[in-house]
Write a protein that holds these residues in place. Structure first.
Motif, short mmCIF file in Angstrom:
data_model
loop_
_atom_site.label_atom_id
_atom_site.label_comp_id
_atom_site.label_asym_id
_atom_site.label_seq_id
_atom_site.Cartn_x
_atom_site.Cartn_y
_atom_site.Cartn_z
N TYR A 1 9.67 16.76 -31.43
CA TYR A 1 10.41 15.96 -30.21
C TYR A 1 9.19 14.79 -30.05
N ALA A 2 9.54 13.57 -29.51
CA ALA A 2 8.82 12.57 -29.18
C ALA A 2 9.36 11.91 -28.05
N THR A 3 8.68 11.15 -27.12
CA THR A 3 9.09 10.26 -26.09
C THR A 3 8.54 8.94 -26.34
N ALA A 4 9.63 8.01 -26.57
CA ALA A 4 9.46 6.54 -26.77
C ALA A 4 8.74 5.89 -25.29
N THR A 5 8.19 4.90 -25.28
CA THR A 5 7.76 4.04 -24.43
C THR A 5 8.69 3.88 -23.45
N ASP A 6 10.26 3.52 -23.72
CA ASP A 6 11.11 3.12 -22.91
C ASP A 6 11.72 4.61 -22.14
N GLY A 7 11.15 5.68 -22.51
CA GLY A 7 11.63 6.86 -21.94
C GLY A 7 12.98 7.42 -22.72
N THR A 8 13.25 7.00 -23.89
CA THR A 8 14.14 7.68 -24.57
C THR A 8 13.36 8.92 -25.34
N LEU A 9 14.06 10.03 -25.53
CA LEU A 9 13.52 11.11 -26.09
C LEU A 9 14.38 11.15 -27.65
N TYR A 10 13.36 11.47 -28.54
CA TYR A 10 13.87 11.54 -29.93
C TYR A 10 13.60 13.00 -30.45
N SER A 11 14.61 13.53 -31.46
CA SER A 11 14.25 14.79 -32.07
C SER A 11 14.68 14.81 -33.56
N TRP A 12 14.08 15.57 -34.33
CA TRP A 12 14.41 15.99 -35.47
C TRP A 12 14.04 17.31 -36.31
N GLY A 13 14.61 17.77 -37.43
CA GLY A 13 14.22 18.70 -37.97
C GLY A 13 15.24 20.00 -37.96
N VAL B 1 10.05 1.69 -33.12
CA VAL B 1 10.17 2.28 -32.06
C VAL B 1 8.53 2.47 -31.65
N THR B 2 8.39 2.30 -30.44
CA THR B 2 7.03 2.60 -29.91
C THR B 2 6.97 3.90 -28.94
N PHE B 3 6.08 4.98 -29.27
CA PHE B 3 6.22 6.00 -28.65
C PHE B 3 4.81 6.21 -27.75
N LYS B 4 4.95 7.26 -26.90
CA LYS B 4 3.79 7.57 -25.94
C LYS B 4 3.30 9.05 -25.87
N VAL C 1 18.47 17.75 -38.93
CA VAL C 1 18.45 16.26 -38.74
C VAL C 1 17.24 15.84 -39.29
N ALA C 2 17.35 14.95 -40.51
CA ALA C 2 16.12 14.64 -41.20
C ALA C 2 15.38 13.49 -40.68
N THR C 3 16.23 12.58 -39.65
CA THR C 3 15.59 11.45 -39.40
C THR C 3 15.48 11.52 -37.64
N ALA C 4 14.16 11.04 -37.14
CA ALA C 4 14.21 10.97 -35.83
C ALA C 4 15.23 10.28 -35.10
N THR C 5 15.86 10.84 -34.27
CA THR C 5 17.13 10.47 -33.59
C THR C 5 17.28 10.57 -32.19
N PRO C 6 17.66 9.37 -31.42
CA PRO C 6 17.67 9.69 -29.76
C PRO C 6 18.67 10.70 -29.53
N SER D 1 15.75 8.31 -18.57
CA SER D 1 16.12 9.39 -19.52
C SER D 1 14.93 10.35 -18.93
N LEU D 2 13.75 10.10 -18.61
CA LEU D 2 12.77 10.84 -18.26
C LEU D 2 12.81 11.44 -16.76
N ALA D 3 13.98 10.85 -16.06
CA ALA D 3 13.99 11.37 -14.45
C ALA D 3 13.81 12.63 -14.29
N GLY D 4 12.92 13.04 -13.68
CA GLY D 4 12.48 14.67 -13.28
C GLY D 4 12.17 15.53 -14.32
N LEU D 5 12.01 15.08 -15.54
CA LEU D 5 11.46 15.79 -16.56
C LEU D 5 10.14 15.71 -16.87
N THR D 6 9.34 16.92 -16.71
CA THR D 6 7.87 16.94 -16.82
C THR D 6 7.08 17.54 -18.08
#
Length: 481
Positions: free
Chosen positions: A423-435, A408-411, A461-466, A51-56
């Motif tokens: 927004y936060a990025t998990a170690t597997d490349g999944t993006l989470y958002s909330w608020g 979930v582990t984040f980086k 969205v009150a819960t961090a969600t992919p 999911s991070l392909a090309g995203l910097t």
């Protein structure tokens, strides 16, 4: 500012069409961010399924958001003042993200949004601005503002900042940021530059130029901040009104924001118009500022230091007789973390978030709109019936750190003081958002429509969600309840 923000929150958003000018430049490898707390982390070389392909880079702002993907800038959210840079300034919400109207083939390495203006940095070290120009945020030497227009000129056309306040070419920039009503840039030589509002129209940004001038004014071209001899800035952040920076020795500096002296953390209330060092005895590696209330610093040992006008936001517990001002940095204690150390820190408009050395994500603050991400949020259907949002303090406080998205582990974290979401990025490349998702900035496909004075929390969205984020291809029109 709370009164004005309440007014902004009551405005209706008009849904109209979009005609951006997409660019298709060649791909670019992951960006080595100057600000570690905003970096996506060491993503390596992502494969086609990542999911991070090309995203910097992910740039959160109050009403708009940007994804930097393979050198392209994709915008999402509100265009009320032309701040998406899509070529016009008609007000509407853009979901899914689209390319902003930048020259064909031009590649970018940084982008940022603030309140009603945005700024982008191309790979040649040149700065482009778009959005509101009431206070000189465009950097063209004027305060000419053309909102709500499809015809040329208008705020939605990206403008290349050609010269600084001395008439010299403005280039060699390596990092940009945007506050509520002013912009900032860091050059390769460590010099720091500002332009926009230094006044009291919204909040109090007096002193952001760092030159000792406390008179209200509009800084209409990039102006160099006079730092002490030998000081070279390497990273920086901002809240709504003040500026915080790190130099190459790990020392933190602060200036601006006249009306909120404790927020600077210098303890020098009358000397806000010049950069002053913070008294932190250890080397600092990251700074984060929340809204206009508080700020924190992460040192190399993994400890957090905090200060602010409203110290309750530092995780100190319920307010003791009011705002609990903390005028100079205080080392914070978090028994909730056990022996774990903090590796990254960010703050949004109402909450602070940290990643620990085991990859766990924690947050605390006011979660009235789901800003903490642990499932806590006000129900505006029953709060001040009929619905009323007053931006008062401590409406749904999470006073001490709580874990967000357990298991979930984040980086990496991607939050700024201007946003009321995260927004936060998990170690597997999944993006989470909330608020808060009032303008569709969470990247989950929700396209808010209708009267925002109804139930805007129905979009939140009150819960961090992919979320698909930059991979999102459709927007689902969703009225408030």
């Amino acid at each position: 500012m709370p009164l004005l923000r309440a007014l902004f929150a009551s405005l209706a958003v008009v849904l109209v069409g979009c005609s951006g000018s997409p660019a298709q430049p060649e791909g670019e490898g992951p960006l080595d961010e100057a600000l570690g707390q905003e970096a996506l982390g060491d993503a390596g070389t992502p494969d086609a399924g990542d999911s991070l392909a090309g995203l910097t880079h992910i740039a959160t702002a109050e009403y708009q958001l940007f994804y930097l993907v393979d050198g392209r800038v994709l915008g999402l959210g509100s265009n009320r003042a032309g701040q998406l840079g899509v070529g016009h300034s008609n007000p509407y919400n853009q979901v899914p993200p689209v390319d902003i109207a930048l020259p064909q083939g031009l590649r970018f390495k940084d982008v940022a949004g603030g309140g009603f203006q945005s700024v982008a940095l191309d790979t040649l070290g040149r700065v482009w601005t778009f959005g509101q120009n009431l206070y000189g945020q465009r950097g063209d030497g004027t305060t000419n503002d053309q909102p709500n227009r499809a015809t040329t000129p208008n705020n939605g056309h990206p403008y290349l900042v050609l010269t600084d306040s001395t008439g010299e070419t403005f280039d060699n920039v390596i990092k940009v940021r945007s506050a509520l009503l002013f912009n900032m840039a860091l050059k390769a030589d460590g010099s720091f530059w500002v332009w926009g509002m230094s006044g009291t129209a919204i909040g109090n940004t007096l002193g952001i130029a760092g030159d000792g001038n406390t008179a209200p004014r509009n800084i209409t071209r990039p102006t160099k901040v006079p730092l002490p001899q030998g000081v070279r800035i390497t990273s920086f952040t901002t809240n709504d009104t003040s500026i915080f920076a790190l130099d190459d020795t790990g020392k933190a500096w602060a200036w601006g924001g006249s009306a909120a002296a404790e927020t600077l953390g210098t303890g020098r209330f009358n000397d806000y118009a010049r950069p002053n060092p913070l008294s932190i005895p250890t080397r600092v590696k990251e700074l984060a500022a929340g809204g206009s209330r508080w700020a924190v610093a992460l040192d190399e040992a993994g400890d957090l230091w905090g200060w602010g006008l409203q110290g309750t936001f530092l995780g100190l517990g319920p307010p003791a007789g009011g705002w609990y001002p903390v005028a100079t940095p205080r080392k914070l204690s978090f028994p909730e973390f056990g022996s774990r150390k903090i590796t990254h820190v960010t703050a949004n408009g109402h909450a602070t978030h940290v990643i620990l050395d085991d990859g766990s994500l924690w947050g605390w603050g006011d979660s009235a709109m789901g800003e903490v991400g642990n499932g806590v949020m006000l129900d505006f259907a029953t709060y001040h019936t009929p619905y009323q949002w007053d931006w008062s303090n401590y409406q749904k406080m999470v006073f001490r750190p709580v874990q967000v998205a357990p298991g979930v582990t984040f980086k990496a974290l991607h939050n700024t003081a201007q946003s009321f979401y995260g927004y936060a990025t998990a170690t597997d490349g999944t993006l989470y958002s909330w608020g808060r998702n009032k303008t569709g900035v969470l990247g989950n496909g929700v396209l808010p429509t209708g009267d925002v004075a109804g139930r805007p929390d129905s979009w939140n969205v009150a819960t961090a969600t992919p979320v698909p984020a930059h991979r999102l291809t459709v927007g689902i029109p969703t009225p408030s309840k």
